[in-house]
Write an enzyme that holds these catalytic residues in place. Sequence first.
Site, short mmCIF file in Angstrom:
data_model
loop_
_atom_site.label_atom_id
_atom_site.label_comp_id
_atom_site.label_asym_id
_atom_site.label_seq_id
_atom_site.Cartn_x
_atom_site.Cartn_y
_atom_site.Cartn_z
N GLU A 335 0.78 -1.31 0.27
CA GLU A 335 0.08 -0.08 -0.08
C GLU A 335 0.86 1.16 -0.21
O GLU A 335 1.71 1.29 0.82
CB GLU A 335 -0.93 -0.01 1.20
CG GLU A 335 -0.36 -0.45 2.54
CD GLU A 335 -1.18 -0.32 3.79
OE1 GLU A 335 -2.20 0.22 3.79
OE2 GLU A 335 -0.80 -0.97 4.91
N CYS A 336 0.61 2.16 -0.96
CA CYS A 336 1.08 3.45 -0.92
C CYS A 336 2.76 3.35 -0.92
O CYS A 336 3.29 3.00 -2.16
CB CYS A 336 0.82 4.25 0.22
SG CYS A 336 0.80 6.22 -0.23
N GLY A 337 3.31 3.67 0.15
CA GLY A 337 4.82 3.68 -0.10
C GLY A 337 5.39 2.08 -0.44
O GLY A 337 6.45 2.07 -1.20
#
Length: 459
Positions: A335-337
């Site tokens: 997720e994301c990073g």
Amino acid sequence: MVNSIKRSIITMNSTKQAFMVSAMKSGSGKTLITLGLINILKRAGKSVSIYKTGPDYIDTMYHEKIAGSPSTNLDPYFLEPEFKPDELKKLFFRNLKGDIAIIEGAMGLFDGIYGEGKRCSACSVSEELNVDVIMVVDMDELDNLSAYLQSFTHRVKAVIVNKVEKNTDINMIRSRLNEIGLFLIGYLYFDTNFHIESRHLGLYEPQKDIFNIVDKVSDELSRTLDFNMLEDFYVEVAHDTDITTEALNIKPRKYRLAFAYDEAFSFTYEENIKVLEEYGFEIVKFSPLHDKKLPDNVDVLWLSGGYPELYAKELSSNTAMLESIYNSDIPIISECGGFIYLHKSFENNEGESFKGVGLIDGKAFKTKKLVRFGYIEIEAGSDSILIKRNQRIRSHEFHYYDSTCNGDYAHAIKANKSKEWNCINAHDNIFAGFPHIYLRGYEFLLQNLISFLEREKDV
């Protein structure tokens, strides 16, 4: 065999001290004053349960450092009453273990979903929990407070005034607040040393000298805080709604989950860890920055959010870890990073390009503004390791990065219906995208993951 842990039953008519700390806007010092209050109460021998409204990862890190115990996110969108009745209350009381509860509100008191009033704001949380609010107001904002509070109904009872000049008449401040039906509960004189470095809509990760700063704030605030008035803030532990929490079936540890956690990957909800453990996952933390390979004998990899762009050179130089992840055949959730890290290449803050894991066939690059920022609802277009076709979850995005390969597995719609887009790469054993994942109330995600693991075992 399943071990059953009984949660305590709520006693009728009992009360506990509780209050929310909020402000008219971000940057008013509410996090620093919240930390000061936590520290003051700890000095007095109190145990404090800490919460943060909204999808915030960094403020909760500060809370945990000062309190010495985890902080719980109370997100009014993920657990909105119309969507998940009573779940926010259950989460609050489930984690109310101390002598007193402090809830730090995100952004301004009424800031929620854009264009929809105070929906999913800190104010909505205070009203759902029946908790009163202490506003942190800068001295130069005091004239605007009355008009601000007339915008919506609220539970504001008292004010802590921040950045007060030394020669200010405190009785004058007290009288001005009394005129609008509020009480002065404390104040903090202006001091350039009382500062936590911040970025847009949030703080940087905790500074090394945070303990010294908070100690000084606590010393000063202790001299002005009305402790007797503070005792008037409480929450009724019993509600009209039955919030007794059912016995949770804690499954025996059956799966080992490698969870990325270091300087580059540190954004996760404490509640996610709890839900994973409830569903039989043994959490094995590891560092993509420092370790040379994934932990042994793990069944799942979870790459959480964070700031991989700040450590791009170090992450890219750790080729042994890149190869370990690339060659693994276990389910990968990112997720994301974590999603940024999985790309063939990704940029640092200066726009320099570095080698990533390579499982996402694209490049993650820096933009000049927040991209697709805010609360969203996601609907899956087909089955994956985490979400099945037509299932929906609520989520949020917060990133300055974009990708040449955002994915089209799912469709996202903003909470206020103003925008929509496709997102998430989901194929074979991978689930990767910018949206952040929240598990409490969405336990079916882990049921889907476990079903996938069981099928793989039977093959």
